[in-house]
Design a protein around this motif. Structure first.
Motif, PDB file in Angstrom:
ATOM      1  N   GLU A 235       0.827  -1.204   0.000  1.00 13.04           N
ATOM      2  CA  GLU A 235       0.000   0.000   0.000  1.00 13.04           C
ATOM      3  C   GLU A 235       0.866   1.261   0.000  1.00 13.04           C
TER       4      GLU A 235
ATOM      5  N   ASP B 212       0.733   4.134  -2.818  1.00 12.66           N
ATOM      6  CA  ASP B 212       0.433   5.509  -2.422  1.00 12.66           C
ATOM      7  C   ASP B 212       1.566   6.456  -2.837  1.00 12.66           C
TER       8      ASP B 212
ATOM      9  N   GLN C 255       2.606  -7.560  -4.215  1.00 12.69           N
ATOM     10  CA  GLN C 255       1.229  -8.075  -4.216  1.00 12.69           C
ATOM     11  C   GLN C 255       1.196  -9.536  -4.643  1.00 12.69           C
TER      12      GLN C 255
ATOM     13  N   GLN D 238      -6.020  -6.048  -1.530  1.00 17.90           N
ATOM     14  CA  GLN D 238      -7.064  -5.722  -2.503  1.00 17.90           C
ATOM     15  C   GLN D 238      -6.477  -5.734  -3.905  1.00 17.90           C
TER      16      GLN D 238
ATOM     17  N   ASP E 153      -7.478  -4.897  -6.964  1.00 19.10           N
ATOM     18  CA  ASP E 153      -7.606  -3.842  -7.974  1.00 19.10           C
ATOM     19  C   ASP E 153      -7.027  -2.505  -7.532  1.00 19.10           C
ATOM     20  N   ARG E 154      -6.304  -2.479  -6.395  1.00 19.58           N
ATOM     21  CA  ARG E 154      -5.758  -1.209  -5.891  1.00 19.58           C
ATOM     22  C   ARG E 154      -4.728  -0.620  -6.863  1.00 19.58           C
TER      23      ARG E 154
ATOM     24  N   GLU F  52      -6.504   0.830  -9.924  1.00 18.35           N
ATOM     25  CA  GLU F  52      -7.119   2.134  -9.638  1.00 18.35           C
ATOM     26  C   GLU F  52      -6.079   3.252  -9.677  1.00 18.35           C
ATOM     27  N   MET F  53      -4.931   3.019  -9.016  1.00 16.57           N
ATOM     28  CA  MET F  53      -3.889   4.040  -8.984  1.00 16.57           C
ATOM     29  C   MET F  53      -3.317   4.285 -10.382  1.00 16.57           C
TER      30      MET F  53
END
Length: 840
Positions: A373, A377, A399, A406, A408-409, A412-413
């Motif tokens: 994460e 980010d 991952q 998650q 699909d994180r 999305e980014m």
């Protein structure tokens, strides 16, 4: 690890927090010196407006003496320009609103508004006669409003440029210009109105529309002020070189910092929420809670506050100064052993095919989701595309070993970064950080792209994010119509339809309306033909003068509301005969018009029927009008309205007589008019309003009751009343007034054509047995005679008459009539036995 060191080496530490100042663009403009110009830069990577400052004496080089107002994007590419001719005196201030409207305020209090293409929006707004008389000296802008102070020390404000209504704030009572001025936006005040902070001597005044509050902040004269973005804190630079941070309720001094210079800074602004920037000629000072950082420049700067930092504009570059995000610090801080740093390091080892990659992953096995994460980010926080790729690869690498994360994180980014990188391109020049992007929202970003004519990119982003593309295509189509005056309508229609068909459900009517507004009515008519929704199509056809087409479309839709809309529109616009001709061939329109006019516009409907040759329908309308007159309270009083009624019915008779199919109606109307005329005369003669609207029979009966036998005979003669009907009416009328002598005399005039039974019934109904006995013997039928005697209680005479009839059933019925009278019953029994009738 060399790359890691180079990233962190550019950071500055302020107490325990890191700050960075990456360059976003090398400015592409030429010969722009910020020190010689007034500059207004919009937040969220918005446009920059530049105009030569006429309050300064500057040397003109090869440039024109005419002042130009120019608009650039954040990368310095020029978008538009306008020759500024000092329409209201010296330009005092300019700023961009939240909708990216450029607002310029001049010395005489005039407010001019322009879009990003420097096209004027509406007419100039005046701040008021006081600003015209006493020139505006200074103005302070916020998102959608402004506060001005004039030479008479009066304060005026516009709360919202979308509804630019100036108002004057409370009288301050000051006798000299304030040292500095700042505003607290309306959304952060208790009253919901703007509050103006004025530094006057050792005091700070808070001025609102309804009053002035004086604060005795004992800090000495304040030379410069800036309110934080959420209006919680105020940064103030004092006369002795101190920077004070205070809550806006002035309850305490949160902290202070002593600067090296007592000379007030040229600019004072917040950098995010936790630091303040002060700018002098060659130095930018960033002050935090317990420390400060200095940046030195050899060119002038403009500070542009942002939600997560501040952009710094110079003659040659655009930079952003912001706090380094925690995720970025955890990865790139020198010597970091955070799980995210080890994951990023593991990817480098993996690329080098080193076994240390697996060792790093084992070390952070339990913290792998947090590390992934942090990498994702941090990728979102970066402006460098290569760095974004590395961080996303690190997150994807981690991952693969993390089943709980998650899935699909990263997708999305990646989606967000693709959009951000596209709009950060210097050709577009909207350099947003990810926090700014989320606060601005994608839909607003799309709006800003189309306002700067980047329709293709806006369309692709809309499609990529799954957003409605109609806004983009509509804006492009309208702009294309405006800019293509030389292209023939048919050619332009093909160009427009090719793009408009890309979006299902798009409003062709709205594009057509824009074409009509630009004077291209033929193009508008061709466009509206493609609009599938009648509710949008019909009103536009009306607005462009295509009433025939509008009526056709409305009737085809079957929507009665639309048909009525068209009918009322045409009714007002066209002559009556032309209107009738348009609706005659369309049954739905004709029927709806008839229904409406039948209730509210009789005269107009009569004209319509006459124009169509529908004489019988006009006649029926006339009859209806006559009945409505009959319901009038005036008609019940006997006189005034009977004349007009008779005329209406006579007109109806004449119209009915024109058609062979309505002979009955014609005759009925003729007789009705004749009867009304006679009844009206009777009412006038007798002075009793009891005749009108009664039947012929009732009229005759009423005349006889009133003793006017001549009038009764006249009605009989006029309407050819038969003798039988005449006798019936007169018999019962005379019985009603109990004129038995006249009745007897009437019975002897000649043999009555109705016989004597009505005479008997009239006397019996009046309970006059003696009178009835005058006529019962004259009854020819023994059965009628027997029943007549029975009705007046004469049993013996009834029995004798029944015996003449030799009717056993009659005897039985008469016996039941006298069932309560034993003597009378025995008479019928004796008679039955004598005549040997079978038992009844």
């Amino acid at each position: 690890m060399a790359a890691t060191v180079s990233v962190a080496a550019e950071w500055q530490i302020l107490h325990d927090r890191f700050y960075r100042k990456p360059e976003l663009y090398q400015m592409q403009w030429k010969h722009v010196d910020l020190s010689r110009n007034k500059v207004a830069a919009a937040p969220f990577g918005g446009p920059i407006a530049v105009i030569r400052d006429d309050s300064k004496i500057v040397q003109l080089y090869a440039e024109s003496a005419l002042r130009k107002l120019r608009v650039f994007n954040s990368a310095g590419l020029q978008l538009s320009e306008l020759i500024w001719r000092n329409p209201g005196g010296r330009l005092i201030g300019m700023s961009w609103t939240d909708e990216q409207t450029l607002v310029c305020i001049t010395q005489d209090g005039s407010v001019y508004m322009y879009n990003i293409d420097l096209e004027s929006i509406g007419s100039a707004v005046s701040m008021g006669v006081d600003c015209f008389t006493n020139s505006v000296v200074e103005c302070v802008f916020w998102g959608n409003g402004v506060v001005c102070i004039n030479e008479a020390f009066q304060l005026f404000c516009i709360q919202d440029f979308r509804n630019p209504v100036p108002c004057q704030l409370a009288d301050t009572g000051i006798e000299d210009f304030p040292l500095c001025m700042a505003v607290i936006e309306p959304q952060y005040t208790m009253s919901g109105n703007v509050a103006v902070l004025l530094s006057v001597g050792d005091q700070i005044l808070i001025v609102e529309e309804d009053g002035v509050q004086q604060l005795g902040v004992e800090v000495g004269p304040i030379q410069k002020m800036a309110v934080s973005q959420t209006a919680k804190f105020l940064a103030a630079f004092t006369h002795d070189g101190r920077l004070l941070i205070m809550p806006t309720d002035f309850s305490e001094i949160a902290f202070e910092h002593t600067c090296e210079s007592a000379l007030p800074p040229e600019q004072l602004a917040w950098c995010g929420m936790d630091t303040v920037l002060l700018y002098w000629d060659d130095m930018l000072l960033m002050v935090g809670v317990e420390d400060s950082v200095q940046y030195f420049y050899d060119e002038p700067l403009i500070i542009i506050p942002e939600c997560d930092g501040a952009r710094i504009l110079s003659n040659t570059s655009m930079e952003i100064l912001q706090r380094v995000p925690d995720s970025t610090v955890s990865i790139f801080k020198i010597g970091s052993t955070e799980p995210a740093a080890l994951l990023y390091d593991a990817l480098e080892h993996f690329d080098q095919r080193s076994a240390k990659a697996d060792e790093n992953l084992r070390l952070i096995r339990s913290s792998l989701p947090e590390a992934v994460e942090a990498c994702i980010d941090a990728a979102g926080q970066e402006f460098s595309i290569s760095q974004q790729r590395k961080l996303l690869r690190a997150g994807s690498y981690g991952q693969a070993f993390c089943s709980q994360f998650q899935r699909d994180r990263i997708q999305e980014m990646s989606k967000i970064l693709r959009v951000l990188n596209a709009v950060r391109n210097p050709e577009i020049g909207i350099c947003l950080s990810i926090q700014q992007y989320k606060l601005l929202t994608p839909s607003v970003l799309i709006g800003r792209l189309i306002n700067t004519h980047h329709h293709l990119l806006a369309l692709r982003i809309s499609e990529y994010l799954g957003m409605d593309q109609e806004v983009v295509i509509m804006h492009w189509a309208c702009l294309k119509i405006t800019a293509s005056s030389a292209i023939p309508d048919s050619t332009l229609l093909e160009i427009l339809l090719e793009k408009l068909k890309l979006c299902k459900g798009i409003s062709y009517a709205a594009v057509a309306a824009h074409a009509d507004k630009n004077g291209r009515r033929k193009l508008a008519a061709m466009l509206v033909e493609n609009e599938p929704r009648s509710s949008k199509q019909v009103p536009l056809l009306l607005s462009i003068g295509e009433e025939d087409a509008a009526l056709m479309k409305a009737t085809e839709s079957g929507d009665t509301d639309l048909v009525y809309l068209v009918l009322f529109h045409i009714w007002q616009k066209r002559p009556a005969l032309e209107f009738f001709g348009m609706i005659r061939a369309r049954q739905l329109a004709r029927d709806l018009f008839s229904n409406y006019a039948r209730c509210y516009r009789h005269e107009f409907l009569k004209d319509f029927f006459l124009s169509s040759g529908q004489l019988q329908d006009v006649a029926f309308l006339l009859l209806k009008e006559s009945w409505e007159l009959a319901k009038s309270p005036m008609a019940s009083k006997g006189a005034p309205l009977h004349g007009p009624r008779i005329k209406l019915i006579e007109k109806a008779h004449n119209l009915f007589s024109e058609t062979k199919e309505h002979l009955f109606e014609s005759k009925a109307a003729e007789e009705h008019a004749k009867l009304l005329r006679i009844q009206h005369e009777l009412e006038v003669t007798t002075k009793q309003p009891i005749f009108v609207d009664s039947s012929i029979s009732d009229t005759i009966r009423t005349c006889i009751v009133l003793g006017n036998h001549r009038a009764a005979l006249k009605v009989k003669t006029e309407f050819k009343v038969s003798e039988k009907r005449w006798y019936w009416l007169k018999v019962f009328a005379l019985a009603t007034i109990r004129d038995w002598d006249a009745l007897e005399k009437f019975s002897k005039e000649k043999r009555p054509p109705i016989g004597y039974r009505p005479f008997v019934e009239a006397c019996t109904d009046a309970d006059e047995k003696g009178e009835a006995l005058k006529y019962i013997p004259k009854l020819a039928d023994p059965r009628e005679k027997a029943e007549a005697y029975a009705r007046i209680g004469m049993a013996k005479e009834a029995a004798d008459a029944a015996s003449q009839a030799k009717d056993g059933e009659l005897l039985a019925r008469l016996k039941l009539t006298f069932a309560q009278n034993a003597a009378a019953s025995s008479i019928f029994d004796t008679l039955r036995d004598r005549l040997s009738f079978p038992g009844a």
